[in-house]
Design an enzyme around this catalytic site. Structure first.
Site, PDB file in Angstrom:
ATOM      1  N   ASN A 166       1.340  -1.480  -0.122  1.00  0.00           N
ATOM      2  CA  ASN A 166      -0.203   0.037   0.113  1.00  0.00           C
ATOM      3  C   ASN A 166       0.774   1.062  -0.050  1.00  0.00           C
ATOM      4  O   ASN A 166       0.686   1.786   0.746  1.00  0.00           O
ATOM      5  CB  ASN A 166      -0.961   0.125   1.222  1.00  0.00           C
ATOM      6  N   HIS A 212      -8.421   3.386   8.291  1.00  0.00           N
ATOM      7  CA  HIS A 212      -9.219   2.355   7.776  1.00  0.00           C
ATOM      8  C   HIS A 212     -10.545   2.157   8.702  1.00  0.00           C
ATOM      9  O   HIS A 212     -11.226   1.430   8.025  1.00  0.00           O
ATOM     10  CB  HIS A 212      -8.291   1.031   8.125  1.00  0.00           C
TER      11      HIS A 212
END
Length: 463
Positions: free
Chosen positions: A318, A349
């Protein structure tokens, strides 16, 4: 999932058409901005229906803040509003839908838009509200000197290439792409006359796109065959725990973690290919003279699977989110930058408890791994066999540490997470604490201060 794949495949075709028929030589920047924005809005509505209103509300709220807030506070207000709105949406998922995943889960695009809003706000603050000598070299390069127009803002946040799966890119890079300067700027960094060229070459992204589509296809096949057959939930099944020895459980943990990766490889690589197909993502020329199209790449699979340190693994997984965390948090945190960065990552998140188990465990393991590397690595560099042995051991430990850390991220809830950690005796937590207690921790200068000093030194030298 079907809508996601359909949109991304359609976006891929639209990206090729965009690069050929709406290239900077055929269309004005305004037309390119408008097309990218309208198609992005269409994709959002197609995928998420009425839930897409959340994306548009946040975008317009943030545009108002960007135009009304004072420059010294623009990055703070933008950050609080964007992260606050995102968090409220995350709360609705966990308390209203009880850990369920909505069929129209709009949180993914909202997370990407939040990254872009805060990135632009910080870079605008750097460009207008700070002196050049206060900035790092990277901050100087990415600083935005004027507020964007509404069309530019909407295009940056909602363009069809990145609205569904990202990645987040820098505002100046995106504007250079729309205006047709993106590739040219990177090519000017190379002395082409020395290489025997009479004029600048014209790199084509087709090869990079085809390569990434092959990775996407393989990832899809692995997802359909492996992921379903090796569920993470099996590692806390009572029968499995009763009959399986500790080392075998660790081995199976590695297998199920590997089986969970293909869906991320698929989504991120396809998103990268869509941007490349539109002509966006050129990052320059490597040492061998090969054109690179990895400016927006979100992962380096080879480096992930061969990582010999926790840091190396994180840096190649990521990638664009890691870059965002560095630019808006780590480089600006007044204290405890590592801990604050992990906390922000967890909050971004969502608010599932498993995320916080993962990222808080990540802080502990990162600090322990750094202490081991700083105190022990130099003893193994004296000979090739020792270095190979060190790399093999650190690879195995890194892979197991990552599996141990990310298991709660997949499980989400508290009960299965605690059951899992009990089943493996909290061994990584205990070992990390022992390392931090026994090994001396070398003090490290904050990266911002170090980089600022270097920028000041470079400024003095140039004068």
């Amino acid at each position: 999932q079907i809508n996601f794949v359909a949109c991304q495949l359609f976006a891929l075709l639209a990206a090729f058409w965009f690069r050929i028929y709406l290239s900077p030589s055929h269309a004005s920047s305004a037309v390119r901005h408008a097309f990218a924005t309208l198609f992005g809005i269409y994709f959002a509505v197609f995928c998420f229906g009425w839930y897409s209103i959340h994306l548009f509300v946040l975008v317009m709220m943030s545009y108002g803040i960007m135009n009304m807030a004072s420059i010294p506070n623009i990055h703070r207000y933008s950050f609080v509003v964007a992260m606050g709105y995102l968090t409220l949406c995350h709360i609705s998922r966990i308390y209203i839908f009880h850990y369920g995943i909505l069929t129209t889960d709009f949180s993914g695009p909202l997370m990407i838009i939040t990254q872009k809003i805060t990135t632009l706000a910080c870079q605008l603050h750097d460009g207008i509200g700070r002196q050049a000598e206060e900035l790092t070299a990277e901050q100087n390069r990415l600083a935005v000197k004027s507020r964007p127009s509404l069309l530019e803002y909407l295009s940056y946040l909602l363009n069809f290439m990145s609205i569904i799966a990202g990645p987040c890119s820098n505002y100046k890079d995106y504007i250079a792409f729309i205006e047709g300067r993106h590739v040219h700027m990177k090519l000017l960094e190379v002395n082409w006359k020395q290489k025997g060229y009479d004029r600048l070459p014209d790199p084509s992204p087709t090869g990079a796109v085809m390569y990434k589509l092959c990775i996407t296809l393989v990832s899809l096949i692995l997802f359909l065959t492996l992921t379903k057959n090796f569920p993470m939930a099996y590692i806390i099944d009572n029968e499995f725990l009763d009959k399986t020895p500790f080392l075998s459980r660790l081995g199976y943990l590695y297998v199920v973690t590997q089986a969970a990766k293909p869906k991320y490889y698929f989504a991120w690589t396809l998103a990268d290919a869509v941007n490349n197909a539109a002509g966006y993502g050129f990052s320059g020329v490597d040492e061998r003279g090969t054109f690179r199209w990895d400016l927006l790449s979100n992962l380096n699979i080879w480096n992930i699977e061969t990582a010999t340190s926790f840091k190396m693994y994180i840096e190649n997984w990521n990638i664009q989110t890691a870059a965002w965390l560095k630019r808006v948090c780590y480089d600006r945190a007044p204290w405890y930058p590592t801990a604050l960065t992990f906390v922000l990552s967890a909050l971004w998140h969502g608010i599932y408890p498993g995320y916080y188990f993962t990222f808080l465990t990540g802080i502990l393991i990162t600090l322990a791994a750094r202490a081991i590397r700083n105190n022990c690595r130099h003893y193994f560099l004296s000979s090739v066999p020792l270095k190979i042995a060190y790399d093999v051991v650190t690879w195995a430990v890194t892979q197991l540490a990552v599996c141990y850390t990310v298991a709660p991220f997949v499980m989400l809830a508290v009960e299965p997470t605690i059951k899992f950690y009990k089943s493996v005796y909290f061994h990584m937590h205990i070992l990390s604490i022992l390392v931090l207690l026994l090994l001396p921790i070398r003090p490290q200068t904050h990266s911002v201060r170090r980089a600022q000093n270097q920028a000041t030194l470079n400024s003095i030298k140039s004068k």
